[in-house]
Write an enzyme that holds these catalytic residues in place. Sequence first.
Site, PDB file in Angstrom:
ATOM      1  N   SER A 266      27.823 -50.268  41.005  1.00 58.91           N
ATOM      2  CA  SER A 266      27.332 -49.272  41.938  1.00 58.91           C
ATOM      3  C   SER A 266      27.956 -49.473  43.331  1.00 58.91           C
ATOM      4  O   SER A 266      29.172 -49.473  43.466  1.00 58.91           O
ATOM      5  CB  SER A 266      25.797 -49.335  41.986  1.00 58.91           C
ATOM      6  N   ASP A 384      23.760 -42.268  32.731  1.00 55.27           N
ATOM      7  CA  ASP A 384      23.584 -42.557  34.150  1.00 55.27           C
ATOM      8  C   ASP A 384      23.236 -41.285  34.911  1.00 55.27           C
ATOM      9  O   ASP A 384      23.973 -40.296  34.861  1.00 55.27           O
ATOM     10  CB  ASP A 384      24.877 -43.169  34.717  1.00 55.27           C
ATOM     11  N   HIS A 412      22.594 -46.380  34.246  1.00 52.39           N
ATOM     12  CA  HIS A 412      23.143 -46.972  35.467  1.00 52.39           C
ATOM     13  C   HIS A 412      23.116 -48.494  35.410  1.00 52.39           C
ATOM     14  O   HIS A 412      24.036 -49.146  35.904  1.00 52.39           O
ATOM     15  CB  HIS A 412      22.348 -46.477  36.676  1.00 52.39           C
TER      16      HIS A 412
END
Length: 467
Positions: A266, A384, A412
């Site tokens: 991320s 995600d 995610h």
Amino acid sequence: MLTSITEGILCCLTGKAASLVLPLESSQPSDGFEFVEVKPGRVLRVRHIVPERQPVQTEKEATDRNDDSCSEDSHTDLDAGSSVHCKRKITVYRNGQLVIENLGDVLHSEILQCQDGDLEPCSMVEVELADYKEMASSPDPNPVPPAVPPPAGEQKPAPPPRRRRRKPKRTVIIDSKREISSCKGTHSDVALFFVHGVGGSLDIWSSQLDFFSRLGYEVIAPDLAGHGASTAPQIAAAYTFYALAEDLRAIFKRYARKRNILIGHSYGVSFCTFLAHEYPDLVHKVVMINGGGPTALEPSLCSIFQLPSCVLHCLSPCLAWSFLKAGFARQGAKEKQLLKQGNAFNVSPFVLRAMMSGQYWPEGDEVYHAELTVPILLVHGMCDKFVPMDEDQRMAEILLFAFLKVIEEGSHMVMMECPDTVNTLLHEFFLWEPDMSRKDGRKTDAEKTVALSDRLHTLRISKPLDK
């Protein structure tokens, strides 16, 4: 929930943020937890695991040892690798168009027996910088409709005038050689760095840290400032992208070996990109997990995280549930336990607000990413809800050497949901090295231009991993 609201009201009255994250004494010092002061008063917790079979030694000692006592097989193992010619021309035009010409060697994806076909990239890619989400499938943003054939007996119209040559606003030439080799756990010059994103901690990597340390790799995983057991300064400037990037620069310089592999998740992907750009000779490979597109960072002014910290504290149960629902493909007891064990989204409202507001990095645009010459593996969780699939596809198209792999059952937090699949995929990438024997079979159509959306379907088709 009532306790959260009460604490939020006290936070508003006193002007102090609740639930501050302060450094903790490691309950398991034998597991390699260290506290590193990157700046005066700014301390990060780092998990550093060095295999027992691998003594810490200087580069000169390692060289002498290889010359004097290493076996022939071991010596060959360390020196194995392929020299790749990294050459591309990056041109930015005044109308917002980006043209990338790949003039060097081509790498093929052969990791995990998950062939993506013949990945012969076109020698030129032309894309729009302004709004790639609404890009047409034609290379020409303003395609001319087909001409109606004239009636029989009439003269054909004159051809349209030739377009005026465009003047580039900026041109970047990349021309270098890079050695790409297999990185095994038995190699003492290899180190793995794991970087988490907003709201996480080094604990989200527990499966990866245990797996790779057992294979003999040296692993390093820090807690970002305000996360996990690192100190949490009560000033918003401590959580800007540049402040956090300098923290990680200090960690990298402290633990770096000759060949370093960066693994980011991320927001952590942006810091890995920064380090790969700053230290191209030390960063050997990069893994980007659900990192998003190659666009400059800019905080959203309409985000819920712009609310006051005390309001965010009142909303913390709702935010935690929203993160569970969006970050995991399933929301069962197992996922809740993973979220608790990973210490994810367990930061103070002040830190969370400052982190989201500090995501300003205008230099990290398409050109910045296109300048990278390091091999990069992109891992995307199909479910995600934070990072759309097309953003990682866009990233794969801009990068020079990138392989995009999709995990169908992941979201995610894919490294926590599917640890075995992610660990196997990462390990295969660490061991991978290019097969330059196929170099001569490269396409020679130097004038071919393909639109980004067409290229996604013809050249980099990602297949979900088989269960």
